[in-house]
Design a protein around this motif. Structure first.
Motif, PDB file in Angstrom:
ATOM      1  N   LEU A 269      10.001  -4.002  11.830  1.00  0.00           N
ATOM      2  CA  LEU A 269      10.369  -3.085  10.756  1.00  0.00           C
ATOM      3  C   LEU A 269       9.758  -3.587   9.453  1.00  0.00           C
ATOM      4  N   VAL A 270       8.628  -3.023   9.093  1.00  0.00           N
ATOM      5  CA  VAL A 270       7.911  -3.456   7.890  1.00  0.00           C
ATOM      6  C   VAL A 270       7.560  -2.234   7.048  1.00  0.00           C
ATOM      7  N   ARG A 271       7.481  -2.452   5.744  1.00  0.00           N
ATOM      8  CA  ARG A 271       7.198  -1.354   4.823  1.00  0.00           C
ATOM      9  C   ARG A 271       5.756  -1.346   4.335  1.00  0.00           C
ATOM     10  N   ASN A 272       5.071  -2.469   4.505  1.00  0.00           N
ATOM     11  CA  ASN A 272       3.698  -2.523   4.013  1.00  0.00           C
ATOM     12  C   ASN A 272       2.893  -3.523   4.830  1.00  0.00           C
ATOM     13  N   ARG A 273       1.611  -3.516   4.600  1.00  0.00           N
ATOM     14  CA  ARG A 273       0.684  -4.347   5.355  1.00  0.00           C
ATOM     15  C   ARG A 273       0.967  -5.841   5.150  1.00  0.00           C
ATOM     16  N   ARG A 274       1.251  -6.216   3.919  1.00  0.00           N
ATOM     17  CA  ARG A 274       1.498  -7.628   3.628  1.00  0.00           C
ATOM     18  C   ARG A 274       2.700  -8.149   4.400  1.00  0.00           C
ATOM     19  N   ALA A 275       3.763  -7.357   4.457  1.00  0.00           N
ATOM     20  CA  ALA A 275       4.957  -7.778   5.189  1.00  0.00           C
ATOM     21  C   ALA A 275       4.654  -7.961   6.670  1.00  0.00           C
ATOM     22  N   LEU A 276       3.830  -7.076   7.218  1.00  0.00           N
ATOM     23  CA  LEU A 276       3.461  -7.201   8.624  1.00  0.00           C
ATOM     24  C   LEU A 276       2.666  -8.478   8.862  1.00  0.00           C
ATOM     25  N   LEU A 277       1.688  -8.737   8.009  1.00  0.00           N
ATOM     26  CA  LEU A 277       0.846  -9.919   8.181  1.00  0.00           C
ATOM     27  C   LEU A 277       1.672 -11.203   8.115  1.00  0.00           C
ATOM     28  N   GLU A 278       2.713 -11.204   7.305  1.00  0.00           N
ATOM     29  CA  GLU A 278       3.558 -12.394   7.194  1.00  0.00           C
ATOM     30  C   GLU A 278       4.402 -12.618   8.446  1.00  0.00           C
ATOM     31  N   LEU A 279       4.666 -11.550   9.193  1.00  0.00           N
ATOM     32  CA  LEU A 279       5.473 -11.670  10.407  1.00  0.00           C
ATOM     33  C   LEU A 279       4.663 -12.087  11.629  1.00  0.00           C
TER      34      LEU A 279
END
Length: 204
Positions: free
Chosen positions: A132-142
């Motif tokens: 559950l991510v809102r943006n690309r940066r959040a996804l990359l951090e996961l």
């Protein structure tokens, strides 16, 4: 061919355990045999070999999701799989092995001459975990390099990379960009409808 740690599996774990699922050496050998039998059936009869379900262990009769990857002289020769467990594990391997050999649109159908040098790798997938991510940066951090397989969906587009792909795309940004390209989208794609799930694998 030796087992490799491609998910949450330690290199020392030789039982083929993933997310509470365990495969013995005999079961892993049986799945390799099923995959090769299905490929040989495709060469001889143009159809997959249906495994004798009464002769396999109860674990191989349970639903399972697998990918079958074929390598020839160190190069990819086909890769087809299932992201969700919808049929018995033995049947899933048989169907995916046949499809990897004869149905991967990136390659011509396998020939008898190639069979002797063919390497068959089977990846057992864990259940999908939504991210559950809102943006690309959040996804990359996961993302966990060398651990996560990733599924991207933005209907009608869908694509996945197995964890093994981290070997050639070790940077999360490149990994994600190439996944978008595989799905037929732009490398920098993002939208309100895009969604992601991850999984780990046990490869043997």
């Amino acid at each position: 061919m030796t087992s490799r740690d491609l998910g949450s599996i330690s290199e020392e774990d030789r039982s083929g355990r993933l997310g509470g699922i365990a495969l013995s050496k005999e079961e892993r050998d049986a799945l390799r045999g099923i995959a090769l039998a299905s490929i040989r059936s495709g060469l001889a009869h143009h159809r997959p070999q249906e495994p004798a379900m009464s002769e396999v262990s109860s674990r191989l009769r349970e639903p399972g999701a697998t990918f079958v990857t074929l390598n020839l002289r160190g190069q990819l020769r086909g890769c087809v799989g299932s992201l969700e467990a919808r049929r018995p594990l033995a049947e899933d391997v048989a169907k995916n092995a046949y499809s990897a050999a004869f149905g991967d649109p990136r390659f011509p159908p396998l020939s008898w001459e190639e069979l002797a040098d063919l390497e068959v790798h089977i990846s057992l997938l864990s259940p999908l975990e939504p991210l559950l991510v809102r943006n690309r940066r959040a996804l990359l951090e996961l993302l966990r390099p060398d651990v996560d397989g990733l599924v991207m969906e933005d209907p009608p587009h869908r694509a996945t990379f197995l964890p093994q792909v981290w070997g050639s795309l070790p940077e999360p940004e490149n990994f994600l960009g190439e996944l978008f390209l595989k799905a037929g989208l732009g490398r920098d794609h993002w939208s309100e409808t895009v969604s992601f799930s991850r999984y780990s694998v046990y490869e043997f």
